[in-house]
Write a protein that holds these residues in place. Structure first.
Motif, PDB file in Angstrom:
ATOM      1  N   GLN A 224       5.890 -20.358  65.312  1.00 51.73           N
ATOM      2  CA  GLN A 224       6.556 -19.221  65.944  1.00 51.73           C
ATOM      3  C   GLN A 224       8.064 -19.392  65.815  1.00 51.73           C
ATOM      4  O   GLN A 224       8.606 -20.457  66.100  1.00 51.73           O
ATOM      5  CB  GLN A 224       6.163 -19.080  67.407  1.00 51.73           C
ATOM      6  N   VAL A 225       8.711 -18.320  65.388  1.00 51.65           N
ATOM      7  CA  VAL A 225      10.166 -18.280  65.285  1.00 51.65           C
ATOM      8  C   VAL A 225      10.693 -17.836  66.646  1.00 51.65           C
ATOM      9  O   VAL A 225      10.279 -16.798  67.171  1.00 51.65           O
ATOM     10  CB  VAL A 225      10.609 -17.303  64.169  1.00 51.65           C
ATOM     11  N   VAL A 226      11.595 -18.628  67.204  1.00 50.70           N
ATOM     12  CA  VAL A 226      12.108 -18.353  68.558  1.00 50.70           C
ATOM     13  C   VAL A 226      13.605 -18.635  68.629  1.00 50.70           C
ATOM     14  O   VAL A 226      14.177 -19.271  67.745  1.00 50.70           O
ATOM     15  CB  VAL A 226      11.385 -19.200  69.633  1.00 50.70           C
ATOM     16  N   ASP A 227      14.193 -18.174  69.712  1.00 44.57           N
ATOM     17  CA  ASP A 227      15.573 -18.519  70.077  1.00 44.57           C
ATOM     18  C   ASP A 227      16.621 -18.131  69.037  1.00 44.57           C
ATOM     19  O   ASP A 227      17.609 -18.838  68.846  1.00 44.57           O
ATOM     20  CB  ASP A 227      15.703 -20.022  70.394  1.00 44.57           C
ATOM     21  N   ILE A 228      16.444 -17.011  68.370  1.00 43.21           N
ATOM     22  CA  ILE A 228      17.471 -16.537  67.449  1.00 43.21           C
ATOM     23  C   ILE A 228      18.589 -15.967  68.314  1.00 43.21           C
ATOM     24  O   ILE A 228      18.403 -14.956  69.000  1.00 43.21           O
ATOM     25  CB  ILE A 228      16.936 -15.455  66.483  1.00 43.21           C
ATOM     26  N   ALA A 229      19.726 -16.621  68.299  1.00 39.63           N
ATOM     27  CA  ALA A 229      20.829 -16.235  69.181  1.00 39.63           C
ATOM     28  C   ALA A 229      22.157 -16.449  68.476  1.00 39.63           C
ATOM     29  O   ALA A 229      22.376 -17.480  67.842  1.00 39.63           O
ATOM     30  CB  ALA A 229      20.787 -17.070  70.468  1.00 39.63           C
ATOM     31  N   VAL A 230      23.028 -15.461  68.606  1.00 37.37           N
ATOM     32  CA  VAL A 230      24.390 -15.539  68.068  1.00 37.37           C
ATOM     33  C   VAL A 230      25.333 -15.038  69.157  1.00 37.37           C
ATOM     34  O   VAL A 230      25.088 -13.985  69.760  1.00 37.37           O
ATOM     35  CB  VAL A 230      24.551 -14.684  66.783  1.00 37.37           C
ATOM     36  N   LEU A 231      26.401 -15.779  69.415  1.00 39.27           N
ATOM     37  CA  LEU A 231      27.372 -15.340  70.419  1.00 39.27           C
ATOM     38  C   LEU A 231      27.901 -13.953  70.059  1.00 39.27           C
ATOM     39  O   LEU A 231      28.153 -13.663  68.879  1.00 39.27           O
ATOM     40  CB  LEU A 231      28.537 -16.332  70.503  1.00 39.27           C
ATOM     41  N   PRO A 232      28.089 -13.091  71.049  1.00 40.90           N
ATOM     42  CA  PRO A 232      28.500 -11.708  70.785  1.00 40.90           C
ATOM     43  C   PRO A 232      29.737 -11.571  69.895  1.00 40.90           C
ATOM     44  O   PRO A 232      29.779 -10.707  69.020  1.00 40.90           O
ATOM     45  CB  PRO A 232      28.761 -11.132  72.181  1.00 40.90           C
TER      46      PRO A 232
ATOM     47  N   SER B 206      -0.383 -22.586  53.334  1.00 38.79           N
ATOM     48  CA  SER B 206      -0.578 -21.178  52.977  1.00 38.79           C
ATOM     49  C   SER B 206      -1.442 -20.421  53.984  1.00 38.79           C
ATOM     50  O   SER B 206      -1.339 -19.209  54.095  1.00 38.79           O
ATOM     51  CB  SER B 206      -1.193 -21.056  51.574  1.00 38.79           C
ATOM     52  N   SER B 207      -2.277 -21.118  54.739  1.00 35.79           N
ATOM     53  CA  SER B 207      -3.125 -20.434  55.722  1.00 35.79           C
ATOM     54  C   SER B 207      -2.478 -20.341  57.101  1.00 35.79           C
ATOM     55  O   SER B 207      -3.075 -19.799  58.029  1.00 35.79           O
ATOM     56  CB  SER B 207      -4.472 -21.150  55.844  1.00 35.79           C
ATOM     57  N   ALA B 208      -1.271 -20.857  57.251  1.00 31.33           N
ATOM     58  CA  ALA B 208      -0.598 -20.845  58.555  1.00 31.33           C
ATOM     59  C   ALA B 208      -0.252 -19.414  58.978  1.00 31.33           C
ATOM     60  O   ALA B 208      -0.025 -18.544  58.147  1.00 31.33           O
ATOM     61  CB  ALA B 208       0.678 -21.680  58.502  1.00 31.33           C
ATOM     62  N   TYR B 209      -0.225 -19.201  60.274  1.00 28.25           N
ATOM     63  CA  TYR B 209       0.174 -17.922  60.847  1.00 28.25           C
ATOM     64  C   TYR B 209       1.561 -18.105  61.445  1.00 28.25           C
ATOM     65  O   TYR B 209       1.769 -18.970  62.303  1.00 28.25           O
ATOM     66  CB  TYR B 209      -0.826 -17.490  61.929  1.00 28.25           C
ATOM     67  N   VAL B 210       2.511 -17.311  60.988  1.00 31.89           N
ATOM     68  CA  VAL B 210       3.886 -17.376  61.473  1.00 31.89           C
ATOM     69  C   VAL B 210       4.169 -16.092  62.241  1.00 31.89           C
ATOM     70  O   VAL B 210       4.011 -14.991  61.693  1.00 31.89           O
ATOM     71  CB  VAL B 210       4.895 -17.538  60.315  1.00 31.89           C
ATOM     72  N   SER B 211       4.585 -16.227  63.485  1.00 29.64           N
ATOM     73  CA  SER B 211       4.816 -15.048  64.312  1.00 29.64           C
ATOM     74  C   SER B 211       6.180 -15.119  64.985  1.00 29.64           C
ATOM     75  O   SER B 211       6.844 -16.162  64.998  1.00 29.64           O
ATOM     76  CB  SER B 211       3.729 -14.928  65.382  1.00 29.64           C
TER      77      SER B 211
ATOM     78  N   ALA C  23       1.051  -4.329  65.182  1.00 29.68           N
ATOM     79  CA  ALA C  23       0.400  -3.253  65.924  1.00 29.68           C
ATOM     80  C   ALA C  23      -0.003  -2.140  64.951  1.00 29.68           C
ATOM     81  O   ALA C  23       0.668  -1.950  63.945  1.00 29.68           O
ATOM     82  CB  ALA C  23       1.338  -2.703  66.994  1.00 29.68           C
ATOM     83  N   PRO C  24      -1.071  -1.440  65.170  1.00 29.82           N
ATOM     84  CA  PRO C  24      -1.938  -1.497  66.359  1.00 29.82           C
ATOM     85  C   PRO C  24      -3.051  -2.530  66.278  1.00 29.82           C
ATOM     86  O   PRO C  24      -3.801  -2.706  67.224  1.00 29.82           O
ATOM     87  CB  PRO C  24      -2.517  -0.092  66.419  1.00 29.82           C
ATOM     88  N   ALA C  25      -3.184  -3.231  65.157  1.00 27.62           N
ATOM     89  CA  ALA C  25      -4.257  -4.220  65.037  1.00 27.62           C
ATOM     90  C   ALA C  25      -4.133  -5.314  66.086  1.00 27.62           C
ATOM     91  O   ALA C  25      -5.123  -5.817  66.608  1.00 27.62           O
ATOM     92  CB  ALA C  25      -4.268  -4.835  63.640  1.00 27.62           C
ATOM     93  N   SER C  26      -2.911  -5.712  66.396  1.00 25.47           N
ATOM     94  CA  SER C  26      -2.671  -6.696  67.443  1.00 25.47           C
ATOM     95  C   SER C  26      -1.337  -6.370  68.103  1.00 25.47           C
ATOM     96  O   SER C  26      -0.490  -5.712  67.509  1.00 25.47           O
ATOM     97  CB  SER C  26      -2.652  -8.116  66.860  1.00 25.47           C
ATOM     98  N   VAL C  27      -1.177  -6.813  69.328  1.00 22.49           N
ATOM     99  CA  VAL C  27       0.068  -6.598  70.051  1.00 22.49           C
ATOM    100  C   VAL C  27       0.499  -7.903  70.706  1.00 22.49           C
ATOM    101  O   VAL C  27      -0.339  -8.748  71.033  1.00 22.49           O
ATOM    102  CB  VAL C  27      -0.045  -5.491  71.140  1.00 22.49           C
ATOM    103  N   GLY C  28       1.793  -8.071  70.883  1.00 20.89           N
ATOM    104  CA  GLY C  28       2.294  -9.246  71.579  1.00 20.89           C
ATOM    105  C   GLY C  28       1.967  -9.149  73.067  1.00 20.89           C
ATOM    106  O   GLY C  28       1.983  -8.070  73.650  1.00 20.89           O
ATOM    107  N   MET C  29       1.631 -10.268  73.640  1.00 24.94           N
ATOM    108  CA  MET C  29       1.353 -10.330  75.058  1.00 24.94           C
ATOM    109  C   MET C  29       2.053 -11.556  75.624  1.00 24.94           C
ATOM    110  O   MET C  29       2.343 -12.492  74.876  1.00 24.94           O
ATOM    111  CB  MET C  29      -0.153 -10.398  75.314  1.00 24.94           C
ATOM    112  N   ALA C  30       2.334 -11.549  76.907  1.00 22.01           N
ATOM    113  CA  ALA C  30       3.031 -12.671  77.522  1.00 22.01           C
ATOM    114  C   ALA C  30       2.462 -12.954  78.897  1.00 22.01           C
ATOM    115  O   ALA C  30       1.929 -12.065  79.564  1.00 22.01           O
ATOM    116  CB  ALA C  30       4.527 -12.358  77.629  1.00 22.01           C
TER     117      ALA C  30
END
Length: 141
Positions: free
Chosen positions: A73-81, A106-111, A131-138
Motif C-alpha cells: 500500500q502506498v501511503v503518506d504522500i505529503a508535500v509542504l504547501p 507480479s502477483s502482488a496487489y498494490v493499492s 469502483a464499482p467492483a470494489s470500494v475502499g473501506m476504513a
C-alpha cells in the motif's frame, strides 16, 4: 521557472523520516494527524520510504507498507504547501514506482487511497479506480 527546472533544486533520498518530521509533514500538508507513539511504532515497519530534500529541509515524503509479497500500500504522500505545484508529488511517485517494479512480485496487489485531485497524480503512474467492483473501506479505532 518551469516545474522541471524547479525539480532540480530538490533531491529524493530513500530514507524513512524520523517521527517529528513525519508528524509535521502529515499535518502541514493537510493529512490527518498521527501521534508520536503511532509513528514510532509504524515507521520502522516501512517497506520503502522516500523523502524530498530542499537543501537540508525535508519538504516531502511517501511510503510503501505491506507484507513484502502479496500486498503493498502506498501511503503518506505529503508535500509542504509552499513546495506544492513543483513536481514533487511526481518525484515521490517515481521513486515509489521504481521500488515496486524492482521488489513487488507480479502477483502482488498494490493499492492506495486517493484523496481529491491526488487521483490525477496516481493515474499518471498506472493506478486505476477500482469502483464499482470494489470500494475502499476504513475502520477507525
Amino acid at each position: 521557472m518551469t516545474t522541471e527546472q524547479a525539480a532540480h533544486n530538490y533531491q529524493a533520498i530513500a530514507a524513512v523520516p524520523d517521527v517529528t518530521t513525519y508528524c509535521h509533514l502529515r499535518l502541514a500538508s493537510g493529512l490527518s494527524a498521527k501521534t508520536a507513539e503511532a509513528a514510532a511504532r509504524g515507521l520502522p515497519a516501512s517497506l520503502f520510504a522516500v523523502q524530498i530534500l530542499w537543501g537540508e529541509q525535508v519538504v516531502g515524503m511517501g511510503r510503501v507498507i505491506g507484507d513484502g509479497g502479496t500486498a503493498y500500500q502506498v501511503v503518506d504522500i505529503a508535500v509542504l504547501p509552499e513546495h506544492q505545484g513543483k513536481g514533487l508529488g511526481k518525484m515521490i511517485m517515481r521513486e515509489i514506482t521504481h521500488y515496486l517494479q524492482q521488489h513487488a512480485p507480479s502477483s502482488a496487489y498494490v493499492s492506495l487511497i486517493a484523496d481529491g485531485p491526488a487521483q490525477d497524480l496516481y493515474a499518471q503512474f498506472g493506478f486505476l479506480h477500482t469502483a464499482p467492483a470494489s470500494v475502499g473501506m476504513a475502520y477507525k479505532v
